[in-house]
Design a protein around this motif. Structure first.
Motif, PDB file in Angstrom:
ATOM      1  N   TYR A 293     -32.712   1.647 -44.242  1.00 13.66           N
ATOM      2  CA  TYR A 293     -34.146   2.190 -44.705  1.00 13.66           C
ATOM      3  C   TYR A 293     -34.167   3.852 -44.112  1.00 13.66           C
ATOM      4  O   TYR A 293     -34.995   4.378 -44.819  1.00 13.66           O
ATOM      5  CB  TYR A 293     -35.116   1.125 -44.512  1.00 13.66           C
ATOM      6  N   ARG A 294     -33.725   4.178 -43.150  1.00 11.26           N
ATOM      7  CA  ARG A 294     -33.823   5.359 -42.662  1.00 11.26           C
ATOM      8  C   ARG A 294     -33.069   6.195 -43.418  1.00 11.26           C
ATOM      9  O   ARG A 294     -33.560   7.448 -43.752  1.00 11.26           O
ATOM     10  CB  ARG A 294     -33.355   5.400 -41.111  1.00 11.26           C
ATOM     11  N   VAL A 299     -33.648  10.059 -48.437  1.00 15.15           N
ATOM     12  CA  VAL A 299     -33.434  10.328 -49.819  1.00 15.15           C
ATOM     13  C   VAL A 299     -34.927  10.613 -50.555  1.00 15.15           C
ATOM     14  O   VAL A 299     -34.899  11.493 -51.229  1.00 15.15           O
ATOM     15  CB  VAL A 299     -32.916   9.015 -50.639  1.00 15.15           C
ATOM     16  N   LEU A 300     -35.901   9.784 -50.132  1.00 14.16           N
ATOM     17  CA  LEU A 300     -37.126   9.906 -50.712  1.00 14.16           C
ATOM     18  C   LEU A 300     -37.850  11.267 -50.148  1.00 14.16           C
ATOM     19  O   LEU A 300     -38.555  12.052 -50.924  1.00 14.16           O
ATOM     20  CB  LEU A 300     -38.131   8.720 -50.342  1.00 14.16           C
ATOM     21  N   ALA A 301     -37.445  11.823 -48.991  1.00 12.44           N
ATOM     22  CA  ALA A 301     -37.823  13.145 -48.453  1.00 12.44           C
ATOM     23  C   ALA A 301     -37.399  14.335 -49.237  1.00 12.44           C
ATOM     24  O   ALA A 301     -37.995  15.329 -49.078  1.00 12.44           O
ATOM     25  CB  ALA A 301     -37.590  13.244 -46.862  1.00 12.44           C
ATOM     26  N   LEU A 309     -41.866   3.563 -49.914  1.00 15.03           N
ATOM     27  CA  LEU A 309     -40.997   2.778 -49.767  1.00 15.03           C
ATOM     28  C   LEU A 309     -41.845   1.195 -49.298  1.00 15.03           C
ATOM     29  O   LEU A 309     -42.413   1.454 -48.078  1.00 15.03           O
ATOM     30  CB  LEU A 309     -39.754   2.733 -48.887  1.00 15.03           C
ATOM     31  N   VAL A 310     -41.884   0.324 -49.744  1.00 10.72           N
ATOM     32  CA  VAL A 310     -42.818  -1.014 -49.619  1.00 10.72           C
ATOM     33  C   VAL A 310     -41.773  -2.070 -49.244  1.00 10.72           C
ATOM     34  O   VAL A 310     -40.921  -2.690 -50.154  1.00 10.72           O
ATOM     35  CB  VAL A 310     -43.638  -1.283 -50.819  1.00 10.72           C
ATOM     36  N   GLU A 329     -38.799   5.356 -41.188  1.00  9.85           N
ATOM     37  CA  GLU A 329     -38.346   4.155 -42.235  1.00  9.85           C
ATOM     38  C   GLU A 329     -39.208   3.822 -43.450  1.00  9.85           C
ATOM     39  O   GLU A 329     -39.450   4.763 -44.018  1.00  9.85           O
ATOM     40  CB  GLU A 329     -38.279   2.869 -41.109  1.00  9.85           C
ATOM     41  N   MET A 330     -39.590   2.738 -43.710  1.00 10.02           N
ATOM     42  CA  MET A 330     -40.408   2.331 -44.506  1.00 10.02           C
ATOM     43  C   MET A 330     -41.969   2.845 -44.479  1.00 10.02           C
ATOM     44  O   MET A 330     -42.336   3.195 -43.232  1.00 10.02           O
ATOM     45  CB  MET A 330     -40.263   0.881 -45.177  1.00 10.02           C
TER      46      MET A 330
END
Length: 640
Positions: A293-294, A299-301, A309-310, A329-330
């Motif tokens: 998740y890190r 990627v989302l950043a 992320l949920v 993380e999430m």
């Protein structure tokens, strides 16, 4: 990276600009196959969701979460994915997903999609390739390494590699057959045998899912709800574990009143306190999930629209759950300890107390939830003789909930959930007060749990029954634009006619909904509630409006001096206006601009309400009598 246009969501419009949108968002879960059917085939679809977006705008939520709509054999309601980059024909086409995204963003609604990384469908090209590959070659071993294949034990490998059980019942291992027809290795499936677990030690698996994230982020999705987020990594050596995995076994509710350490709950059931729980399950909550998740967070950043992320992580104690939302993380993790507390002031008080404490430690918001597509609806659970029970489905031969009592308690529980700082999730139909379908004929059940337990557990079909939109229409109007005037929706005047159909033409004929609704759903239909004073829909709309106006989602929480869980009274205050802290909320010293008091009577006798507060909202018309808050009722107050 910049994505498509998005009108300002309600949460951004009202909150302090430093907060990401998801910190206090109210998110509405859409189970696509049961929300609205645009093409009349009896199955909900993405065009149906798009058609009913005005309804969700009117309700006042900030975002929607879509359960899986990917290509799938549908052995587990779409949680058996065969292609993560396309839409199953049951629900439309990829273009329908893109139109839904554009329409939602134009309406100011964010869109979260489901991601299923623990397992694929056995129809996924990777698994098909694995079964057809020669395990004695390097190439064959490489494609099989994407999954959890292991040699059997005993004579000729005829016994499973270990004793693990499936969440849905039965063994968690199935033996494969080699291309030459001889018995092969066994593959792991923590759920149905059609859902083989992926091997997250494999670099190709990790790279594939990062690419899947980017595929949907490039199309403008605003985040991912991660299915079985705690299950991706298995303990080294795959040691035996005697218990059957379950959504509840790894996240037991807090001990009930009088049994703070461990003991019998109010119904005499023996339960452990998750605060004393050491996590021993070798296929859940392993340390390696956090590294994954890190990497996903990174990627989302890369994207500039604050995607989220949920975590769906059924782990306990709460200290371990909040490790999933540590910085980097999430962003959210469903609070199932709160969900499992049931209608019990002590249990719910304990769940909230520990949740607030643990959230503060990691600097994350809480994520409150009462029901979802995997749980008996809380309006029915709260109507059971023991309202803390968490059955895996209800059938006609089971205890039938007190529907009126569950309705009252469900509305009061919504006032608790939506009054708490943090984010909140609403499962489709919660805003209508929908009960569980508890008398569904067993011949119609589709949940693999029902099949794999040979009917011992009814499973989740009862909470997945299609939405009722019109009380006087076949299927209660589930087929949008069918059997009725195909002009504007009678529930939402702005809803367009069925795509591809002339609004002036004769009504189309639709197939019956994929699961039948109970007759009582006519009472709960949306057209009987929207703009109807006192309805559950209007209560939710009012709560969401006041929550936004007062910034309750970013407020500062404290238990009130009126809080008395041992007497059945739950009472907390929220200092409004962006989460200012450092105040004694009940003393009157340094009072922030506004203080809201949320008070719920979960006991058996009426209780006095504080004189220094003015009533704002009551859970139902008879909640307040003679200056007292009645049992099974709740209220929001503001300091006078």
């Amino acid at each position: 990276m910049t994505t498509g246009p998005l009108s300002t969501p309600p949460s951004e419009a009202r909150n302090h600009p430093i907060n990401p949108w998801w910190v206090d968002a109210v998110i509405y879960q859409v189970y696509p196959r049961s929300f609205a059917d645009a093409d009349g085939d009896g199955m909900g679809d993405l065009a149906g969701v798009t058609a009913q977006l005005p309804y969700l705008e009117e309700l006042g939520v900030d975002a929607i979460w879509l359960s899986p709509f990917y290509v799938s054999p549908q052995r587990d309601g779409g949680y058996d994915v065969a292609d993560y980059r396309d839409v199953d024909p049951l629900f439309g086409r990829l273009e329908d997903a893109e139109r839904l995204l554009d329409a939602a963003h134009a309406a100011g609604l964010r869109v979260i999609v489901d991601l299923v990384p623990n397992h694929t469908s056995s129809a996924h090209p990777w698994f098909v390739e694995a079964l057809s590959a020669d395990p004695n070659t390097e190439a064959g071993r490489a494609v099989r390494d994407r999954y959890m294949f292991r040699p059997g034990t005993g004579a000729d490998g005829a016994e499973a590699p270990n004793n693990w059980q499936s969440t849905f019942g039965g063994p968690a291992w199935t033996r494969s057959t080699n291309p030459d027809g001889t018995p092969g290795d066994w593959y792991l499936h923590l759920f149905d045998s059609s859902q083989p677990d992926l091997n997250w030690d494999n670099a190709e698996v990790r790279g594939e899912f990062e690419d899947i994230l980017r595929f949907w982020l490039d199309r403008g999705v605003d985040g991912f709800r991660v299915d079985v987020a705690h299950g991706l990594v298995k303990a080294e050596g795959l040691p035996d574990h005697h218990a059957r995995p379950g959504m509840v076994t790894d996240a037991e509710p807090l001990a009930a009143a009088g049994d703070a350490d461990a003991g019998e709950d109010v119904a005499g059931h023996r339960e452990s306190n998750p605060q004393d729980h050491a996590h021993p399950v070798p296929y859940h909550d392993q340390e390696g999930v956090h590294e994954i998740y890190r990497s996903w967070n990174a990627v989302l950043a890369e994207y500039d629209h604050d995607p989220v992320l949920v975590a769906e992580a059924w782990v306990s104690p709460l200290e371990r759950l909040f490790r999933y939302v540590r910085p980097g993380e999430m962003h959210q993790a469903f609070n199932f300890t709160f969900l499992l507390a049931g209608w019990d002031a002590v249990r719910m008080s304990d769940a909230i107390t520990v949740s607030v404490q643990e959230a503060e430690k990691v600097g994350a918001p809480n994520t409150w939830v009462l029901s979802n597509h995997d749980t008996v609806r809380h309006a029915s659970r709260f109507g059971l003789a023991d309202p803390t029970r968490y059955p895996n489905g209800l059938g006609a031969e089971d205890e039938q909930p007190d529907e009126a009592l569950g309705w009252k308690r469900g509305r009061a529980a919504a006032m608790i959930e939506l009054g708490l700082p943090g984010s909140a999730y609403i499962y489709q139909g919660d805003e209508l007060g929908l009960p569980e379908h508890t008398t569904l004929d067993d011949s119609l059940r589709q949940d693999p749990t029902f099949v794999r337990t040979e009917g011992a557990e009814k499973g989740r079909d009862g909470c997945r029954v299609p939405m009722p939109w019109r009380a006087d229409a076949p299927g209660f109007g589930f087929a949008v634009g069918h059997h009725v005037n195909t002009g504007p929706s009678p529930v939402n005047p702005n809803t367009p006619a069925t795509p591809g159909h002339d609004a002036g033409a004769a009504p189309l004929t639709a197939a019956a909904p994929w699961l039948p609704q109970p007759e009582s759903y006519g009472t709960y239909a949306a057209d009987r509630q929207v703009d109807v004073v006192g309805s559950t829909f209007e209560l939710y709309r009012q709560l969401l409006g006041v929550r936004g106006e007062l910034d309750l989602g970013t407020g500062a929480f404290a238990w009130s001096r009126f809080h008395s869980p041992e007497l059945g009274v739950l009472a907390f205050t929220v200092a409004t206006g962006g989460g200012q802290g450092g105040y004694d909320l009940d003393s009157g010293d340094h009072i922030p601009e506004k203080v809201a008091l949320v008070m719920a009577n979960m006991g058996q006798t009426a209780v006095e309400v504080p004189e220094e507060y003015a009533a704002a909202i009551f859970s139902h018309d008879e909640a307040m009598q003679d200056g007292q808050l009645m049992p099974d009722s709740a209220a929001w107050f503001l300091r006078r």
